[in-house]
Design an enzyme around this catalytic site. Sequence first.
Site, PDB file in Angstrom:
ATOM      1  N   HIS A   1      60.875 128.777  42.794  1.00 21.51           N
ATOM      2  CA  HIS A   1      60.075 130.082  42.744  1.00 21.51           C
ATOM      3  C   HIS A   1      59.065 130.302  43.551  1.00 21.51           C
ATOM      4  CE1 HIS A   1      55.976 127.748  42.105  1.00 21.51           C
ATOM      5  NE2 HIS A   1      56.990 126.507  41.381  1.00 21.51           N
TER       6      HIS A   1
ATOM      7  N   GLU B   1      58.265 121.390  36.733  1.00 20.89           N
ATOM      8  CA  GLU B   1      57.671 120.023  37.304  1.00 20.89           C
ATOM      9  C   GLU B   1      58.800 119.259  36.640  1.00 20.89           C
ATOM     10  OE1 GLU B   1      58.221 118.807  40.542  1.00 20.89           O
ATOM     11  OE2 GLU B   1      56.802 121.349  41.633  1.00 20.89           O
TER      12      GLU B   1
END
Length: 251
Positions: free
Chosen positions: A12, A90
């Site tokens: 990202h 994550e």
Amino acid sequence: MPAPGTLILLRHGQSVLNAQDRFTGLLNPSLSSIGEDEAARAGALLTSASFSPDTLYTSTLTRTRDTARIVLKVLDAPDVPVRAAWELNERSYGSLTGRARSEMLSELGPEVFRFWRRSYYGAPPPMSRTALGAIRRSRAFAGLPPEALLPTESLCGVVKRVRIFWHQHLRPRILAGENVLVIGHGNSLRALCLVLDRLSHAEVEELNIPTGHPLQYRFDPGLVPLVRGGEYLNPLAARTAAALVAAAGGT
């Protein structure tokens, strides 16, 4: 049987907490203005490479989903299905979550800091129940199973969940000839690279994936990567960005 599809991995764009050099982990910040620009440039690189995804996977966190939205807008591909998967989230950084990296390095010292941050088996101390509860109330974790939100996690733990996701979801699509775009995080993508390239623990500990740089994997019929480590669509810029990540202590 069709030829295998292509897989592209994209970390990202920069988030507002990345910009502050904080351990973001399972927190759910938005993209910074730089991150939005990185996502748009990634979309332009995919366009130049004539890459058209049949399926796009993101994590459940806002920074990957906003990156996907921007990329698809640049690609002019509004009909591509976007599937959010918690397995691509994550890593949980435990008690380090939200803390400034420079402060933690000073407080812990370089050996403990690196062990908790970069080693394969090391995990920071767990975050508090209060901190965990606050994250659980985030929309990004609504309806997810308990294993999607751990009080702390090692890279080894991330690899386990990503490996299952590869075999259950990504591998069958690529074998069927689909082109797949995965927008994830520094650690979930490092874990996926370990699975794809059969990296050693030492190799994955040294691997850094920069934000906003598409990494392309092409495969032989047995789904062995044609180029170990994949190929960045803009290799020079990606190498420079990865070196900056490494100089800052790693992903």
